[in-house]
Write an enzyme that holds these catalytic residues in place. Structure first.
Site, PDB file in Angstrom:
ATOM      1  N   SER A   1       0.800  -1.220   0.000  1.00 44.84           N
ATOM      2  CA  SER A   1       0.000   0.000   0.000  1.00 44.84           C
ATOM      3  C   SER A   1       0.832   1.269   0.000  1.00 44.84           C
ATOM      4  O   SER A   1       0.298   2.343  -0.242  1.00 44.84           O
ATOM      5  CB  SER A   1      -0.924   0.025   1.218  1.00 44.84           C
ATOM      6  OG  SER A   1      -0.159   0.060   2.397  1.00 44.84           O
TER       7      SER A   1
ATOM      8  N   LYS B   1       0.738   4.752   6.837  1.00 43.95           N
ATOM      9  CA  LYS B   1       0.131   5.493   5.734  1.00 43.95           C
ATOM     10  C   LYS B   1       0.649   6.923   5.793  1.00 43.95           C
ATOM     11  O   LYS B   1       1.307   7.333   6.737  1.00 43.95           O
ATOM     12  CB  LYS B   1      -1.404   5.512   5.843  1.00 43.95           C
ATOM     13  CG  LYS B   1      -2.050   4.146   5.817  1.00 43.95           C
ATOM     14  CD  LYS B   1      -2.250   3.643   4.406  1.00 43.95           C
ATOM     15  CE  LYS B   1      -2.969   2.319   4.387  1.00 43.95           C
ATOM     16  NZ  LYS B   1      -2.102   1.151   4.419  1.00 43.95           N
TER      17      LYS B   1
END
Lengths: 166, 180
Positions: A48, A92
């Site tokens: 990701s 993230k």
């Protein structure tokens, strides 16, 4: 009271054993405090955050001071406790702070539909760099700021990628 | 020279004590005061702030985040980043909660918290379900004032007399016992 007399005899040994155990215990406590409040290393893996972080796993140094003073800014890579599974941590990038208006496309493969959202008070918007393979705020919405546990500083493994993350 | 040495000794002891205290309070249990009356009459049954309850919060539940309906938990606020609240879990992930306007399903990884005193409580009815990751510990018992917890008061009195008796048997001079 025989057992109390035995206690008396072994007092010297017991004291020494207690001293050694206490040295080890103090060291472990120091490790805990450093790991939780100052700096720690984390193994991150997954697609990701490509191309910033590798697929097969990197070791990054994360510091745990900035988020306690509210100094997480836009573009920081943060370590966040997952809102869908509290036993997992996710890495993230912060793309929106409270009060910001963001627009994103709900499904990047399909294309055009764009959704606009305002990040509520006390929350942040996190997104993975790899838009096609990341479950992030586009799926579970803005996350509370208090779920942030650390900010990534630099990558230490693999050694050829040693350095700060951008 | 003596003052410097003494200062260094004191600093070392304070630093060690601080680190051990922080580790125990993070991993084992800690004592926190309850402010406000959103959990009346369970905590703070009177409004006087001199008689605020102090509760024991255990942190072993943070290993696997498994909670049951009815647990009282301490959690960080989802809206104000420095605040912590104490409320009761009334909805686990996947359950349906009927709030004032409609019926809401608690998402995965979240829980629904409400205060016992529904009239004056800022809880999930205002800010929605909270992620389980915000929870910082589970409340097990009230430790202060002692009249709220008779088992603990009894235990403290017995422990005091047992320690006194054992130290007499071990011939520890009674005035050095206070130096511990």
């Amino acid at each position: 009271m025989r057992w109390l007399r035995y206690l008396n005899q072994w007092r010297g040994t017991a004291k020494e054993a207690l001293e050694q155990v206490s040295i080890v215990a103090k060291f472990l406590c120091l490790i805990h405090v450093t790991d939780r409040y100052i700096i720690s290393s984390t193994h991150v893996q997954g697609p990701s955050m490509l191309p910033t972080l590798n697929l097969t796993g990197d070791v990054i140094l994360t510091e745990h001071l900035s988020h306690r003073f509210g100094k997480i800014g836009l573009g920081d890579i943060v370590l966040v406790r997952s809102p869908t599974d509290p036993t997992r941590m996710v890495t993230k990038r912060v793309l929106g702070l409270e009060g910001h208006r963001l627009s994103f496309s709900a499904d990047p493969l399909v294309g055009d539909s764009s959704v606009s959202v305002v990040v509520p008070k006390g929350h942040v918007w996190i997104q993975g760099d790899n838009l096609y393979a990341s479950t992030d705020s586009r799926n579970f919405g803005p996350v509370p700021y208090n779920l942030i546990e650390g900010k990534a500083l630099l990558r230490v493994w693999p050694p050829r990628f040693l350095g700060s993350l951008r | 020279m003596g003052i410097q040495n003494l200062l260094w000794q004191v600093t070392k002891k304070a630093f060690t004590g601080g680190i051990i205290g922080v580790t125990i309070s993070d991993r084992c249990c800690s004592v926190v005061p309850v402010r406000g009356d959103s959990m009346s009459p369970t905590f703070n049954p009177q409004r006087n702030s001199y008689l605020d309850d102090y509760v024991l919060v255990e942190k072993f539940c943070l290993q696997d985040y498994k909670f049951a309906r009815g647990d009282v938990v301490v959690f960080s606020s989802p809206t104000h980043f420095r605040d912590r609240y104490i409320k009761r879990i009334v909805g686990l992930p996947g359950e349906w909660i009927s709030s004032s306007r409609d019926v809401i399903r608690v998402p995965e990884g979240h829980c629904w918290v409400e205060g016992d005193n529904k009239a004056s409580s800022l809880d999930s009815r205002t800010f929605g379900p909270i992620p389980l990751g915000l929870i910082r510990g589970r409340v097990t018992s009230v430790v202060w004032p002692p009249q709220r917890n008779c088992m603990l008061a009894l235990f403290m009195v017995c422990a005091f007399y047992i320690i006194k008796w054992v130290s007499i048997q071990l011939h520890v001079p009674q005035d050095s016992l206070w130096k511990l």
